[in-house]
Structure formats: structure tokens, C-alpha cells
Design a protein around this motif. Structure first.
Motif, PDB file in Angstrom:
ATOM      1  N   GLU A 142       0.806  -1.226   0.000  1.00 41.74           N
ATOM      2  CA  GLU A 142       0.000   0.000   0.000  1.00 41.74           C
ATOM      3  C   GLU A 142       0.840   1.278   0.000  1.00 41.74           C
ATOM      4  O   GLU A 142       0.349   2.339  -0.358  1.00 41.74           O
ATOM      5  N   GLU A 143       2.113   1.160   0.431  1.00 40.81           N
ATOM      6  CA  GLU A 143       2.973   2.341   0.447  1.00 40.81           C
ATOM      7  C   GLU A 143       3.050   2.909  -0.968  1.00 40.81           C
ATOM      8  O   GLU A 143       3.314   2.184  -1.934  1.00 40.81           O
ATOM      9  N   ARG A 144       2.834   4.182  -1.057  1.00 35.40           N
ATOM     10  CA  ARG A 144       2.813   4.901  -2.346  1.00 35.40           C
ATOM     11  C   ARG A 144       1.942   4.193  -3.380  1.00 35.40           C
ATOM     12  O   ARG A 144       2.196   4.247  -4.582  1.00 35.40           O
ATOM     13  N   GLU A 145       0.935   3.491  -2.888  1.00 34.70           N
ATOM     14  CA  GLU A 145      -0.032   2.791  -3.751  1.00 34.70           C
ATOM     15  C   GLU A 145       0.663   1.963  -4.826  1.00 34.70           C
ATOM     16  O   GLU A 145       0.239   1.894  -5.987  1.00 34.70           O
ATOM     17  N   TYR A 146       1.756   1.332  -4.421  1.00 36.98           N
ATOM     18  CA  TYR A 146       2.606   0.632  -5.391  1.00 36.98           C
ATOM     19  C   TYR A 146       1.875  -0.489  -6.135  1.00 36.98           C
ATOM     20  O   TYR A 146       1.929  -0.573  -7.365  1.00 36.98           O
ATOM     21  N   GLU A 184      -0.763   0.896  -8.515  1.00 42.42           N
ATOM     22  CA  GLU A 184      -0.147   1.541  -9.677  1.00 42.42           C
ATOM     23  C   GLU A 184       0.368   0.477 -10.662  1.00 42.42           C
ATOM     24  O   GLU A 184       0.148   0.581 -11.873  1.00 42.42           O
ATOM     25  N   SER A 185       1.017  -0.548 -10.125  1.00 43.98           N
ATOM     26  CA  SER A 185       1.538  -1.610 -11.009  1.00 43.98           C
ATOM     27  C   SER A 185       0.390  -2.259 -11.785  1.00 43.98           C
ATOM     28  O   SER A 185       0.508  -2.541 -12.979  1.00 43.98           O
ATOM     29  N   THR A 191       1.793  -5.187   3.095  1.00 45.41           N
ATOM     30  CA  THR A 191       1.844  -4.083   4.057  1.00 45.41           C
ATOM     31  C   THR A 191       1.273  -4.514   5.411  1.00 45.41           C
ATOM     32  O   THR A 191       1.865  -4.237   6.454  1.00 45.41           O
ATOM     33  N   ASN A 227       8.413   3.299 -11.003  1.00 41.44           N
ATOM     34  CA  ASN A 227       8.807   3.401  -9.593  1.00 41.44           C
ATOM     35  C   ASN A 227       9.300   2.053  -9.098  1.00 41.44           C
ATOM     36  O   ASN A 227       8.765   1.017  -9.463  1.00 41.44           O
ATOM     37  N   CYS A 247       9.778  -0.729  -6.123  1.00 44.01           N
ATOM     38  CA  CYS A 247       8.958  -1.125  -4.987  1.00 44.01           C
ATOM     39  C   CYS A 247       9.435  -0.354  -3.751  1.00 44.01           C
ATOM     40  O   CYS A 247      10.631  -0.254  -3.517  1.00 44.01           O
ATOM     41  N   PRO A 248       8.512   0.212  -2.966  1.00 48.67           N
ATOM     42  CA  PRO A 248       8.920   1.033  -1.810  1.00 48.67           C
ATOM     43  C   PRO A 248       9.770   0.282  -0.791  1.00 48.67           C
ATOM     44  O   PRO A 248      10.511   0.890  -0.040  1.00 48.67           O
ATOM     45  N   TYR A 249       9.675  -1.033  -0.782  1.00 47.80           N
ATOM     46  CA  TYR A 249      10.488  -1.809   0.167  1.00 47.80           C
ATOM     47  C   TYR A 249      11.895  -2.078  -0.351  1.00 47.80           C
ATOM     48  O   TYR A 249      12.748  -2.525   0.388  1.00 47.80           O
TER      49      TYR A 249
END
Ligand code: AMP
Ligand code: FES
Ligand code: ZN
Ligand code: ZN
Length: 305
Positions: A84-88, A91-92, A121, A224, A226-228
Motif C-alpha cells: 500500500e505504500e505509495r499505492e505501489y 499503480e503496477s 503491508t 517506480n 517497490c517502496p520496500y
């Protein structure tokens, strides 16, 4: 300056082989090199049913496009991991949908949160001492395999490219991970009718090349990270290896191909040692999938959350 094979303007300079290629000849080359890898490693043929795991990124979408273009029986699978971070994840998924509509290709989707009640998340909130990438890796591999089996596919393809493979190899060698080195191969054969054959047809295609391939084929993809994975080791290793490549053109490919040759020579010897180190596989008490422990990694993740 002209393309090596025709009079068109080059769009790329492939340094290791010092080739200037126009758009058409570049696309043709990516397709040729992929075809050669499929053949060399006996990945699959026209009789196989291939499930391509697509993340919304350049590699996997290009792979699905290319295998389809080559006439193989393929279908994509997108796993919404609930990052869910930055709606990753959302978006993908948008890019996967765009691809599916633009190229008229149906893609299966699996939503982790809907199916299992928790996404990555949510899981990470309960498991602070775990690395998201390891949890996510276990979940992805498990789901890909499960869906492929359920839908009657016999081969599972991922978009791992040369840079992915080389950085993984580098990490495995730095820490002498014998077991992982033994298992690092563009093809992993099917096991016990439960773990499907896994293949990486882009193992000799660099990240830059898959990006250019996607661009030239009109494939839009999520850019982008992945935020992780922001501080993940792989990115660090990739940067180091890019510097090596800048200094000695072709180094990555030689490193990887050299490793595969050596692995083939010593495979049998190492295999014995691997089972000695890791122990024999059992069946997971919850889901019945092969595992080294009583309960498999996937079931352990969901058991605890
Ligand atoms: P990564 O582990 O993110 O480097 O991705 C490696 C490969 O795994 C990709 O090229 C895809 O084939 C596959 N993959 C990654 N994420 C997903 C996802 N959410 N759904 C389906 N396949 C995925
Ligand atoms: Fe799984 Fe980043 S894609 S943690
Ligand atoms: Zn040309
Ligand atoms: Zn299990």
C-alpha cells in the motif's frame, strides 16, 4: 553512423559486441538472443503451456509480449501483493491492465488481501523483524506456482534479466551461499509434480535492453521501484556491477556465462553436498507443498499473522 546491418540510423550501441543497431535490428536481436536461450536451456517448446508472471515492470511485460509474438501458448498472471505504500500495487496493476487492453491479452489476477485477508503491508506490521522482500519473495513464488498448477500450465516464466541474475550471483558468491549457487539457473526443473518448471528467458538480456525493447514496442510500464526495495542489497550490487561493466565492457555477461559453465561441470558433486547441508524435503503439514521444515514458508507467514 549507420546500423551494422542496414542503412538506417542506429538507436543503440551495444558496447560488448560493438554493434550499432537500428530499431528493427535491435528488436530482432533481443528476440534472437531470447530464442537462443530458450533453446540452449531447453526451456519450452510449442507444446508447452507457459504462465508468465507479470509485475507491471518492463521485463515481465516485454517477456509476455515477446513469447506471445513468437507464437508460444502463454498467458500472464499478476499478483496484487497489497503493497500500500505509495499505492505501489495499485499503480503496477494499472500498467498491467493497460497492457492487457492495448495488446488484447487476458491476464489472470490474484489479490493477496482478498484471498488471504492480508497483503504485504499488513503482514509487515506484524513481522517487524522480517525483511519485506523475503516475505514477498516467498509469497510470490508460492502463488505463481499454485495458480499455474490450478490453471493447468506446465511452465512458469519470470522476467528476470541479466542484471538481476548477475547481481544475485555476485551476492551468492560474496557470502559463498553454496545451496543458492547450486539453485541459481535459468531453468529449474519440475519437482514431484508440485513445483512447476521455472524459466528465465531474458537471462542474457540486460536491463537497459528490456527497457528499450518495451519502449520501442509501445509497452508502458511502472517505473517506480517497490517502496520496500529502496535500500535493498540487489540495487547496491547492481550499482557496483554497472561500474565494473563501464570499466570492462561485457564483464557481466562473461561473469554469468562463466558461472553457468562451471556449475554444469561441478553440479553432481555439489548436489550431494546440498542435500547433506539442507536435509531432505518433506511435505508441509498444512498445504502439502514440498518444504525443508514441518510447515512451509508461505503457511508460516499466514499462520502467524
Ligand atoms: P522482482 O522479484 O520484483 O525482481 O521480479 C522478478 C520477476 O518476478 C518479474 O520479472 C516477474 O516475472 C515476477 N513478478 C514480480 N512481481 C510480481 C507480481 N506482483 N505479480 C506477478 N509476477 C511478479
Ligand atoms: Fe515484493 Fe518489493 S516487490 S517487497
Ligand atoms: Zn538495421
Ligand atoms: Zn504450506
Amino acid at each position: 553512423m549507420k546500423c551494422k546491418f542496414c542503412s538506417d540510423k542506429p538507436v543503440v550501441h551495444l558496447k560488448p559486441s560493438n554493434l550499432y543497431l537500428c530499431e528493427n535490428h535491435f528488436l530482432e536481436r533481443v528476440e534472437e538472443v531470447t530464442k537462443r536461450a530458450i533453446k540452449k536451456f531447453n526451456m519450452f517448446d510449442n507444446k508447452d503451456r507457459i504462465l508468465v508472471a507479470v509485475s507491471g515492470g518492463k521485463d515481465s511485460l516485454s517477456l509476455l509480449y515477446l513469447l506471445n509474438k513468437l507464437g508460444y501458448y502463454t498467458r500472464g498472471l499478476y499478483i496484487n501483493l497489497g503493497i500500500e505504500e505509495r499505492e505501489y500495487s495499485d499503480e503496477s496493476f494499472e500498467y498491467v491492465k493497460k497492457f492487457s487492453e492495448k495488446f488484447h491479452m487476458d491476464i489472470y489476477t490474484y489479490n493477496l488481501k482478498e484471498e488471504k485477508g492480508k497483503g504485504i503491508t499488513d503482514i509487515m506490521k506484524h513481522r517487524k523483524n522480517y525483511k519485506a522482500c523475503s516475505v514477498c519473495g516467498i509469497v510470490k513464488r508460492y502463488i505463481m506456482n499454485k495458480i499455474a498448477l490450478e490453471k493447468n500450465f506446465n511452465v512458469l516464466a519470470t522476467g528476470h534479466n541479466l542484471d538481476d541474475e548477475v547481481s544475485r550471483l555476485f551476492g551468492n558468491i560474496v557470502f559463498w551461499q553454496e545451496g543458492y549457487l547450486l539453485h541459481q539457473n535459468p531453468v529449474l526443473e519440475e519437482e514431484k509434480n508440485k513445483l512447476l518448471k521455472k524459466v528465465k528467458p531474458f537471462c542474457f538480456i540486460s536491463e537497459k535492453q528490456t527497457a528499450l525493447y518495451a519502449y520501442l514496442r509501445g509497452i508502458e510500464y511502472v517505473r517506480n521501484e517497490c517502496p520496500y526495495s529502496i535500500d535493498a542489497k540487489t540495487i547496491f550490487y547492481k550499482n557496483i556491477l554497472n561500474r565494473v561493466e563501464e570499466n570492462s565492457s561485457g564483464a557481466k555477461l562473461r561473469f554469468y556465462k562463466g558461472f553457468l559453465d562451471i556449475q554444469k561441470k561441478y553440479f553432481k558433486k555439489v548436489h550431494k553436498k546440498y542435500t547433506e547441508i539442507m536435509g531432505e524435503e518433506k511435505e508441509c503439514k498444512i498445504c502439502g507443498m514440498p518444504t525443508l521444515k514441518e510447515i512451509c514458508g508461505f503457511c508460516r507467514i499466514f499462520e502467524r499473522v
